[in-house]
Scaffold this motif. Sequence first.
Motif, PDB file in Angstrom:
ATOM      1  N   GLN A 137       5.536  14.557  -2.140  1.00 43.83           N
ATOM      2  CA  GLN A 137       6.189  13.415  -1.508  1.00 43.83           C
ATOM      3  C   GLN A 137       5.244  12.243  -1.284  1.00 43.83           C
ATOM      4  O   GLN A 137       5.686  11.105  -1.117  1.00 43.83           O
ATOM      5  CB  GLN A 137       6.767  13.820  -0.144  1.00 43.83           C
ATOM      6  N   ILE A 138       3.937  12.498  -1.266  1.00 42.36           N
ATOM      7  CA  ILE A 138       2.964  11.486  -0.844  1.00 42.36           C
ATOM      8  C   ILE A 138       2.406  10.724  -2.044  1.00 42.36           C
ATOM      9  O   ILE A 138       1.906  11.314  -3.001  1.00 42.36           O
ATOM     10  CB  ILE A 138       1.803  12.133  -0.068  1.00 42.36           C
ATOM     11  N   VAL A 139       2.514   9.407  -1.993  1.00 45.91           N
ATOM     12  CA  VAL A 139       1.906   8.530  -2.996  1.00 45.91           C
ATOM     13  C   VAL A 139       1.132   7.441  -2.260  1.00 45.91           C
ATOM     14  O   VAL A 139       1.371   7.179  -1.079  1.00 45.91           O
ATOM     15  CB  VAL A 139       2.963   7.875  -3.908  1.00 45.91           C
ATOM     16  N   VAL A 140       0.196   6.837  -2.953  1.00 50.61           N
ATOM     17  CA  VAL A 140      -0.433   5.628  -2.426  1.00 50.61           C
ATOM     18  C   VAL A 140       0.431   4.445  -2.835  1.00 50.61           C
ATOM     19  O   VAL A 140       0.800   4.308  -4.006  1.00 50.61           O
ATOM     20  CB  VAL A 140      -1.865   5.452  -2.963  1.00 50.61           C
ATOM     21  N   ALA A 141       0.814   3.617  -1.864  1.00 49.40           N
ATOM     22  CA  ALA A 141       1.519   2.362  -2.128  1.00 49.40           C
ATOM     23  C   ALA A 141       0.729   1.275  -1.410  1.00 49.40           C
ATOM     24  O   ALA A 141       1.054   0.891  -0.286  1.00 49.40           O
ATOM     25  CB  ALA A 141       2.961   2.426  -1.641  1.00 49.40           C
ATOM     26  N   HIS A 142      -0.335   0.833  -2.067  1.00 47.63           N
ATOM     27  CA  HIS A 142      -1.299  -0.072  -1.437  1.00 47.63           C
ATOM     28  C   HIS A 142      -0.899  -1.521  -1.686  1.00 47.63           C
ATOM     29  O   HIS A 142      -0.908  -1.994  -2.830  1.00 47.63           O
ATOM     30  CB  HIS A 142      -2.700   0.189  -2.005  1.00 47.63           C
ATOM     31  N   PRO A 143      -0.548  -2.260  -0.617  1.00 51.40           N
ATOM     32  CA  PRO A 143      -0.119  -3.650  -0.758  1.00 51.40           C
ATOM     33  C   PRO A 143      -1.259  -4.614  -0.484  1.00 51.40           C
ATOM     34  O   PRO A 143      -2.408  -4.202  -0.235  1.00 51.40           O
ATOM     35  CB  PRO A 143       0.942  -3.765   0.325  1.00 51.40           C
ATOM     36  N   PHE A 144      -0.938  -5.904  -0.502  1.00 50.54           N
ATOM     37  CA  PHE A 144      -1.912  -6.940  -0.176  1.00 50.54           C
ATOM     38  C   PHE A 144      -1.312  -7.895   0.835  1.00 50.54           C
ATOM     39  O   PHE A 144      -0.120  -8.195   0.810  1.00 50.54           O
ATOM     40  CB  PHE A 144      -2.367  -7.669  -1.452  1.00 50.54           C
TER      41      PHE A 144
END
Length: 484
Positions: A131-138
Motif C-alpha cells: 500500500q505504501i508508495v513515495v509521493a514526493h511533491p514540491f
Amino acid sequence: MTKQAAIIGGGVIGGGWAARFLLSGWDVRVFDPDPEAKRKIGEVLANARRSLPGLFETALPEEGSLSFHDTLEEAVSGAIWVQESVPERLDLKQKVYTSLMEHCAQSAVIGSSTSGFKPSELQEGTARPEQIVVAHPFNPVYLLPLAELVTTEKNTPDVIAKAKEILSAIGMHPLHVKKEIDAHIADRFLEAVWREALWLVKDGIATTEEIDDAIRYGFGIRWAQMGLFETYRVAGGEAGMKHFMAQFGPALQWPWTKLMDVPEFTDELVDLIAGQSDAQSGHHSIRELERIRDNNLVAMMRALKTQDWGAGALLNAQDKHLGANAPEIDETRPIVTVRRAIPLDWTDYNGHMNEARYLQAFCDATDRLMEIIGCDAEYISTGGSYFTAETHIRHLDEVHAGARIEVRTQVLLGEGKKMQLWHEMYEGERLLATGEHMLIHVDLETRRPSIPGPSIKANLTRIATAHANLSKPAGIGASVGVRA
C-alpha cells in the motif's frame, strides 16, 4: 459520491496536499496533534484559493469538506488516499504506518511526502507494504504539479496504476521512479546546486542574492519550460546533443565545482548566509514572499499554457478534463458559457479585474456559444466564421483575484448573417457586468459577410427562438453614459 483523502501531518507540505485535494473536489480529513494545525492549514488554503483556480480556463469542482480529527482512526475512515507528511524521521514514519494499517482501508493508497527515504525503508516491517508508495511533491504543493512516485517490487501494478490515476486527476504529473534511490531524482539535483552555492558564499565569490540572480534571470527560466537535457540539446545547435557533449564534455574534467566536498556548517558560515539572506529578503514577511512566489508561478505557468509546453501542456490537459464535466445545456434559459476563477494576472493597480479582462471573459463566452451552434474549429477550417462588429460592455461591479465567475448568454438575434448576443457576468448572484455583441458571419476567403452553413443557421435559429420567450434584459441598447 465525493472522494475522500486523509492528510497525516498538517505542516507546509501536508497543508499543501490538503489544499490540492480540497480544491479538486475531494473531502479532506486531517490528523495533526499540533494545536496550531487548523490555523496553519487555513492560511495555506487561503493562498491556494487565491491562486490555483486562476490557472484554469474552466472552473474547478466545488470544494470538498475539510475536517480535523483527534485520532488517526477517525481521519482515515473512508479515505482512498492517505498522504503522510510527518517529520523526516524513519522511526516516526514507520510507527505511523503501523497505526495506519490498523485503521485504513486495505484498498487505500498510502503516499509519503518524504524527500529522502526510499519506499523500501518505509515499507519495512509493515503489515501491507504494497500500500505504501513515495509521493514526493514540491512546495507549494497546490501549484507545482510534480509528484515523484517512487515504488518497489512490493507495490502491485494495481496500486501503481491507482496512484497515477489519482495524482493525475488532481492535476499533478506523477513521475514514476521505478528504481529507488536516496532522495529520489529532483532533490539530488537541488542538493548538488545547494552544495555548490554554499561554497560560492563561503569563498566570497558571490552573495546569496547574486546566486539567486544567476538562477532566476538565467538558466532557471530555461529549466522551467525545457528541463536540463532538452536545454542542452538546443545549445548544441543544428548538430544536436552529440555536438554539445563533444564540445562541453571535456569541461567535466576541469575543477569547476566542489560537489563532493561540503563546507563545514560553522556558526560563522551560518551567520554569514543568514545575514545576507535577511538583507536580501528580510523586508518581506513569509506570507508576502509566498504570495509573490505564487504570483510569479501562476504568471509563468499561464504563459506556458499559450505555448502548450511543459507545465502549460499539463494545465491545458486538465482544462479539457474539467470541461468534460460541464453540465448539459438548457436552451430554454440563458446558457452558461463561462465558469472560471479570476487569475492573479487579470487584476490591475486598483486590485480588481482589469477592464480588458471583462472583454476577454465575454469573448470566451462568445467563442463557447459559437461552439455550441457548431461554429467550431472544424467548421472554421472550411472557410466560415463570425466576426464581431460591435460591442458594448457595462462595468457594474468590481471583482477580485480568485473570485469564481459565471457568464450567462442569451441569443437576442439569429437571422441571416447576424448574431446578436447578450452576456451577463455574475459572481454568485451578484451581477458584475453585461456585454452586448453584434457578430456577422463572414466568408474567410473573400472576407465579406455571408450566410452561415445550414447546420449553423438551424442551431442558431433554434436557440434564438427559445430565448425569445425569455424576459428582455435590462440595459439592451444602452449607449455610453445613458441608461436604456
